[in-house]
Design a protein around this motif. Structure first.
Motif, PDB file in Angstrom:
ATOM      1  N   TYR A  65      62.518  33.523  37.625  1.00 41.41           N
ATOM      2  CA  TYR A  65      61.246  34.449  37.000  1.00 41.41           C
ATOM      3  C   TYR A  65      60.929  35.678  38.034  1.00 41.41           C
ATOM      4  CZ  TYR A  65      56.154  35.610  35.962  1.00 41.41           C
ATOM      5  OH  TYR A  65      55.053  36.190  35.819  1.00 41.41           O
ATOM      6  N   ARG A  66      60.904  36.727  37.384  1.00 43.87           N
ATOM      7  CA  ARG A  66      60.539  38.085  38.214  1.00 43.87           C
ATOM      8  C   ARG A  66      59.645  38.570  37.610  1.00 43.87           C
ATOM      9  NH1 ARG A  66      66.556  40.581  39.793  1.00 43.87           N
ATOM     10  NH2 ARG A  66      67.645  38.698  40.271  1.00 43.87           N
ATOM     11  N   ARG A  67      58.724  39.270  38.537  1.00 41.32           N
ATOM     12  CA  ARG A  67      57.446  39.895  38.406  1.00 41.32           C
ATOM     13  C   ARG A  67      57.623  41.861  38.857  1.00 41.32           C
ATOM     14  NH1 ARG A  67      52.414  36.553  40.319  1.00 41.32           N
ATOM     15  NH2 ARG A  67      51.576  38.727  39.845  1.00 41.32           N
ATOM     16  N   PHE A  68      56.942  42.524  38.149  1.00 44.37           N
ATOM     17  CA  PHE A  68      57.150  44.002  38.411  1.00 44.37           C
ATOM     18  C   PHE A  68      56.351  44.229  39.409  1.00 44.37           C
ATOM     19  CE2 PHE A  68      55.466  48.121  37.361  1.00 44.37           C
ATOM     20  CZ  PHE A  68      56.701  48.827  37.502  1.00 44.37           C
ATOM     21  N   ASP A  69      55.226  43.673  39.840  1.00 49.05           N
ATOM     22  CA  ASP A  69      54.255  44.025  40.776  1.00 49.05           C
ATOM     23  C   ASP A  69      54.787  43.768  42.320  1.00 49.05           C
ATOM     24  OD1 ASP A  69      53.932  41.315  40.510  1.00 49.05           O
ATOM     25  OD2 ASP A  69      51.766  41.405  40.708  1.00 49.05           O
ATOM     26  N   LYS A  70      55.914  42.862  42.202  1.00 45.15           N
ATOM     27  CA  LYS A  70      56.614  42.233  43.437  1.00 45.15           C
ATOM     28  C   LYS A  70      57.858  43.111  43.630  1.00 45.15           C
ATOM     29  CE  LYS A  70      54.273  37.812  43.947  1.00 45.15           C
ATOM     30  NZ  LYS A  70      54.889  36.343  43.969  1.00 45.15           N
ATOM     31  N   CYS A 476      43.572  40.627  36.602  1.00 44.69           N
ATOM     32  CA  CYS A 476      42.733  41.314  37.755  1.00 44.69           C
ATOM     33  C   CYS A 476      41.401  40.986  38.130  1.00 44.69           C
ATOM     34  CB  CYS A 476      43.276  42.513  38.032  1.00 44.69           C
ATOM     35  SG  CYS A 476      42.732  43.857  36.923  1.00 44.69           S
ATOM     36  N   ARG A 477      40.763  40.514  36.711  1.00 43.44           N
ATOM     37  CA  ARG A 477      39.252  40.411  36.780  1.00 43.44           C
ATOM     38  C   ARG A 477      38.836  39.591  38.145  1.00 43.44           C
ATOM     39  NH1 ARG A 477      38.193  35.646  32.204  1.00 43.44           N
ATOM     40  NH2 ARG A 477      39.368  33.930  33.443  1.00 43.44           N
ATOM     41  N   GLU A 478      37.619  40.128  38.428  1.00 41.28           N
ATOM     42  CA  GLU A 478      37.162  39.412  39.758  1.00 41.28           C
ATOM     43  C   GLU A 478      35.572  38.756  39.280  1.00 41.28           C
ATOM     44  OE1 GLU A 478      37.884  42.439  43.411  1.00 41.28           O
ATOM     45  OE2 GLU A 478      36.512  43.142  41.919  1.00 41.28           O
ATOM     46  N   PRO A 479      35.682  37.640  39.840  1.00 41.80           N
ATOM     47  CA  PRO A 479      34.246  36.962  39.635  1.00 41.80           C
ATOM     48  C   PRO A 479      32.954  37.700  40.005  1.00 41.80           C
ATOM     49  CG  PRO A 479      35.493  35.636  41.161  1.00 41.80           C
ATOM     50  CD  PRO A 479      36.297  36.649  40.741  1.00 41.80           C
ATOM     51  N   ILE A 480      31.772  37.467  39.579  1.00 36.24           N
ATOM     52  CA  ILE A 480      30.730  38.144  40.242  1.00 36.24           C
ATOM     53  C   ILE A 480      29.664  37.148  39.991  1.00 36.24           C
ATOM     54  CG2 ILE A 480      31.308  40.612  39.856  1.00 36.24           C
ATOM     55  CD1 ILE A 480      29.454  40.546  37.182  1.00 36.24           C
ATOM     56  N   PRO A 481      28.552  37.428  40.695  1.00 36.98           N
ATOM     57  CA  PRO A 481      27.249  36.439  40.527  1.00 36.98           C
ATOM     58  C   PRO A 481      26.599  36.846  39.394  1.00 36.98           C
ATOM     59  CG  PRO A 481      26.962  37.986  42.372  1.00 36.98           C
ATOM     60  CD  PRO A 481      28.489  38.317  42.031  1.00 36.98           C
ATOM     61  N   THR A 482      25.748  36.033  38.676  1.00 36.03           N
ATOM     62  CA  THR A 482      25.219  36.570  37.593  1.00 36.03           C
ATOM     63  C   THR A 482      24.054  37.483  37.803  1.00 36.03           C
ATOM     64  OG1 THR A 482      25.202  34.180  36.819  1.00 36.03           O
ATOM     65  CG2 THR A 482      23.481  35.328  35.983  1.00 36.03           C
ATOM     66  N   PRO A 483      23.932  38.653  37.236  1.00 36.05           N
ATOM     67  CA  PRO A 483      23.279  39.678  37.583  1.00 36.05           C
ATOM     68  C   PRO A 483      21.566  39.155  37.591  1.00 36.05           C
ATOM     69  CG  PRO A 483      24.800  40.309  36.198  1.00 36.05           C
ATOM     70  CD  PRO A 483      24.808  38.917  36.177  1.00 36.05           C
ATOM     71  N   LYS A 501      38.465  44.978  37.986  1.00 31.99           N
ATOM     72  CA  LYS A 501      39.065  45.394  39.258  1.00 31.99           C
ATOM     73  C   LYS A 501      40.143  46.504  39.184  1.00 31.99           C
ATOM     74  CE  LYS A 501      41.495  43.715  43.353  1.00 31.99           C
ATOM     75  NZ  LYS A 501      42.350  42.443  43.999  1.00 31.99           N
ATOM     76  N   GLY A 502      41.182  46.088  38.563  1.00 36.21           N
ATOM     77  CA  GLY A 502      42.408  47.148  38.422  1.00 36.21           C
ATOM     78  C   GLY A 502      43.752  46.375  38.997  1.00 36.21           C
ATOM     79  N   CYS A 503      44.662  46.505  38.212  1.00 33.90           N
ATOM     80  CA  CYS A 503      46.269  46.461  38.724  1.00 33.90           C
ATOM     81  C   CYS A 503      47.408  47.045  37.910  1.00 33.90           C
ATOM     82  CB  CYS A 503      46.225  44.781  38.563  1.00 33.90           C
ATOM     83  SG  CYS A 503      46.284  44.279  36.838  1.00 33.90           S
ATOM     84  N   LYS A 504      48.484  46.927  38.076  1.00 36.22           N
ATOM     85  CA  LYS A 504      49.448  47.507  37.303  1.00 36.22           C
ATOM     86  C   LYS A 504      49.764  46.988  36.000  1.00 36.22           C
ATOM     87  CE  LYS A 504      52.829  48.257  41.414  1.00 36.22           C
ATOM     88  NZ  LYS A 504      54.103  48.032  41.621  1.00 36.22           N
ATOM     89  N   ASP A 505      49.079  45.779  35.570  1.00 33.65           N
ATOM     90  CA  ASP A 505      49.135  45.266  34.301  1.00 33.65           C
ATOM     91  C   ASP A 505      48.196  46.042  33.316  1.00 33.65           C
ATOM     92  OD1 ASP A 505      50.247  43.330  32.487  1.00 33.65           O
ATOM     93  OD2 ASP A 505      48.356  42.439  32.434  1.00 33.65           O
ATOM     94  N   HIS A 507      46.929  49.179  34.262  1.00 34.33           N
ATOM     95  CA  HIS A 507      46.938  50.643  34.851  1.00 34.33           C
ATOM     96  C   HIS A 507      45.829  50.993  35.620  1.00 34.33           C
ATOM     97  CE1 HIS A 507      50.604  51.431  32.242  1.00 34.33           C
ATOM     98  NE2 HIS A 507      50.070  50.674  31.141  1.00 34.33           N
ATOM     99  N   ASN A 508      45.474  49.883  36.551  1.00 32.05           N
ATOM    100  CA  ASN A 508      44.243  50.110  37.171  1.00 32.05           C
ATOM    101  C   ASN A 508      42.917  50.227  36.572  1.00 32.05           C
ATOM    102  OD1 ASN A 508      45.694  49.489  39.890  1.00 32.05           O
ATOM    103  ND2 ASN A 508      46.719  51.848  39.452  1.00 32.05           N
ATOM    104  N   VAL A 509      42.717  50.051  35.409  1.00 36.34           N
ATOM    105  CA  VAL A 509      41.495  50.449  34.802  1.00 36.34           C
ATOM    106  C   VAL A 509      40.573  49.091  34.789  1.00 36.34           C
ATOM    107  CG1 VAL A 509      40.739  50.682  32.426  1.00 36.34           C
ATOM    108  CG2 VAL A 509      42.441  52.095  33.006  1.00 36.34           C
ATOM    109  N   GLY A 510      41.293  47.928  34.877  1.00 39.62           N
ATOM    110  CA  GLY A 510      40.564  46.653  34.932  1.00 39.62           C
ATOM    111  C   GLY A 510      40.152  46.089  33.493  1.00 39.62           C
ATOM    112  N   TYR A 511      40.485  46.777  32.440  1.00 39.10           N
ATOM    113  CA  TYR A 511      40.244  46.125  31.094  1.00 39.10           C
ATOM    114  C   TYR A 511      41.613  46.645  30.410  1.00 39.10           C
ATOM    115  CZ  TYR A 511      35.355  46.827  32.101  1.00 39.10           C
ATOM    116  OH  TYR A 511      34.088  46.611  32.686  1.00 39.10           O
ATOM    117  N   LYS A 512      42.086  45.531  29.527  1.00 37.78           N
ATOM    118  CA  LYS A 512      42.991  45.903  28.440  1.00 37.78           C
ATOM    119  C   LYS A 512      42.789  45.229  27.182  1.00 37.78           C
ATOM    120  CE  LYS A 512      48.135  44.505  28.594  1.00 37.78           C
ATOM    121  NZ  LYS A 512      49.277  44.078  29.421  1.00 37.78           N
ATOM    122  N   GLY A 513      42.921  46.226  26.055  1.00 44.65           N
ATOM    123  CA  GLY A 513      42.516  45.397  24.725  1.00 44.65           C
ATOM    124  C   GLY A 513      40.986  45.588  24.413  1.00 44.65           C
TER     125      GLY A 513
END
Length: 578
Positions: A65-70, A476-483, A501-505, A507-513
């Motif tokens: 199993y190979r990954r792009f980010d590695k 890449c989502r990050e847990p946060i405390p309840t506001p 947060k943002g990652c390659k998957d 495109h560093n936006v933090g959201y997808k779809g």
């Protein structure tokens, strides 16, 4: 050599304990209606992630199993490896060649269970295929990084395109810094430049990039000394590297030629369209041009039928909202309205509903402006107000066509609203849209248009208000405390909240779809009485909430508590409810 097996993906995942038999059965049932792969369906239902599928298949089949980010999907510099398959095969089949050795050709695949593909690749490469497994997202990123731009965009940005000839027959621009100078060119010159191979390939590149990026729109805008090209992905415009400014007139003309628009007319807005095919996918392109200060602005709307979601759960419906909608669309007659601003996904929900209602035993008629998706088994009419084919005129004709179900693109005036109500009262199910902020306001909007409450009350079945929010990238989502501030102002459901947060998957936006938030108002006996009494929107909303209706804010917060989106996204589209 990896072990070949005919064990199916679903059986493997159940055997590994990643899903249970009930989840597999649900995914298989949904797969039959959508036509998507089982793995994609399981991921869409959030039963499993891409990475989990790749890891377990790798273990079961004895495949790395190979990954792009590695940086594990880096292609050999050997030109023979790069060119061993055509880019069309690489994109269409999802087969990325990595390196060649005495043992054979190493190829990254997302579906190593596709034995027919493996045999075809072996014949094309004329050597054994050594598969490695990766996710479809990583495979796409690796292909794009190596083949996606075809070096064409980099050349255009760097200005390595040859300058247009200044001789007769070439593109002539009096002031290169002022793109409005294109109005002084002859039509023949512009058409000749638009037909050059470099311009054709460049336009094809942007269209392909937009489709692969899941863009809904392409914006091409002229400015002094530069071109702006932006893709709307998940509702947000994202800039891409543009070509050299002197190519703008040729790019615009190429698009207008494709869309069967008049390239000689630059002073008035125009509309057109065309269709492209990418592998098995057919994408309709709807083109609009307007004159702006430095030339013409083009917006292309992408309508990819393969992305049309027909399952309510995948749209974001859940709980009581889902139950109410599924019950409401079974009504034999009446009015169902979907409300929300432009770009809130109303058309997608409408089409999903039409596809659920479609059957050989029913006559479905739609009048739309424009027809966004062409659907087999549904009689669709394109409104043409310039020749008198308005929504109202089409509706009047529909009533003489023995309809069971009617869909009207939008109710804009009293005449259309009156015919919809009359059709609903005479035994037809009528679906349409309105532009209101919430479900309750749709009822008062209709009475404000002039519909008598005594007619509206018995005809109304349901109003669905909706908004679209971006989904957090699960990689890449990050847990946060309840506001604390929000929980002090409004009750928040328990759960783990996340932020982007943002990652390659992603495109560093933090959201997808994206997914929809729904507010479903079922019209019951109490609400019919309130409509007859001309109750205002707040009173109608209060009554509906007392009977279990969740507002857009409550729907969004539930999804945020489940880790699907962020609180910021919810607050960007819905007002906090206390």
């Amino acid at each position: 050599m990896p072990v070949r097996t005919r064990l199916k993906l679903g059986d493997i995942l159940v055997k590994e304990g990643l899903i249970n038999a009930a989840q597999l059965d649900e995914a298989i049932r949904l797969q039959k209606t959508t036509g998507r792969r089982l793995g994609e369906t399981l991921i869409g239902l959030r039963f499993i992630t891409e990475e989990q599928i790749a890891e377990v298949l790798g273990r079961q089949l004895g495949i790395p199993y190979r990954r792009f980010d590695k940086n594990e999907l880096t292609q050999s510099s050997d030109p023979a490896v790069r060119n061993i398959f055509s880019t069309e095969i690489i994109r269409k089949e999802g087969a990325f060649p990595l390196e060649r050795s005495a043992a054979g050709l190493t190829v990254a695949l997302a579906d190593p269970l596709d034995l027919i593909l493996m045999d075809n690749l072996k014949k094309m490469a004329n050597c054994p295929i050594i598969p490695v497994i990766t996710t479809r997202s990583d495979l796409h990123n690796a292909i794009e990084a190596t083949y996606g731009k075809l070096n064409l965009l980099k050349e255009a940005v760097a200005g390595s395109y040859s300058e247009p000839s200044k001789e007769k027959g070439g593109l002539q621009i009096e002031e290169p810094a002022d793109l409005s100078g294109q109005q002084n060119q002859s039509v023949e010159d512009v058409a000749a430049q638009a037909g050059q191979a470099q311009v054709i390939r460049l336009v094809d590149l942007f269209l392909l990039e937009a489709v692969n990026s899941r863009a809904s729109d392409i914006h091409i805008e002229p400015y002094p000394n530069r071109i702006s090209i932006r893709l709307r992905v998940d509702g947000i415009l994202q800039p891409v590297d543009p070509p050299a400014a002197h190519l703008m007139p040729a790019i615009i003309s190429r698009i207008k030629i494709l869309a069967r628009m008049d390239i000689s007319e630059k002073r008035l807005p125009q509309d057109g369209g065309f269709t492209i095919k990418i592998g098995e996918r057919t994408v309709d392109m709807r083109v609009s041009s307007i004159p702006v200060l430095y030339g013409e602005k083009i917006v292309i709307r992408l309508l990819d039928k393969s992305n049309l979601i027909t399952d309510y759960k995948l749209l974001g419906m859940a709980g009581k909202a889902l139950e109410d909608i599924e019950h409401g669309i079974k009504a034999p007659y009446g009015l169902i309205f979907i409300t929300g601003p432009t770009g809130s996904g109303k058309s997608t929900t409408l089409y999903a509903t039409l596809l659920k209602l479609r059957s050989p035993g029913k006559n479905l008629l739609t009048i739309e402006d424009p027809v966004e998706y062409k659907v087999d088994g549904i009689n669709q009419v394109q409104a043409k107000p310039q020749i008198g084919l308005t929504f109202a005129a089409g509706l009047r004709a529909f009533l003489r066509q023995d309809p069971d179900i009617i869909m009207v693109g939008e109710v804009r005036d009293l005449e259309t609203a009156e015919i919809c109500v009359r059709a609903a009262l005479t035994g037809h199910l009528v679906l349409s849209t309105l532009h209101t902020n919430d479900a309750a306001s749709a009822i008062t909007r209709l009475t404000d248009l002039g519909i008598e409450p005594v007619l509206l009350a018995p005809s109304m079945v349901m109003v669905i208000a909706q908004r679209l929010v971006r989904k957090l990238c699960l990689q890449c989502r990050e847990p946060i405390p309840t506001p604390a501030q929000i929980s002090a102002d409004a009750p928040l459901p328990p759960g783990q909240y996340y932020g982007p947060k943002g990652c390659k998957d992603c495109h560093n936006v933090g959201y997808k779809g994206r997914m929809a938030l729904y507010e479903v108002l079922r019209v019951d006996a109490e609400l019919r009485t309130m409509i007859n009494q001309r109750a205002n929107a707040e009173e109608i909303k209060r009554s509906a909430r007392n009977h279990g209706m969740k507002t857009l804010f409550e729907s969004g917060i539930e999804k945020a508590a489940a880790g699907l989106t962020s609180i910021e996204e919810v607050l960007s589209v819905a007002t906090m409810e206390i």
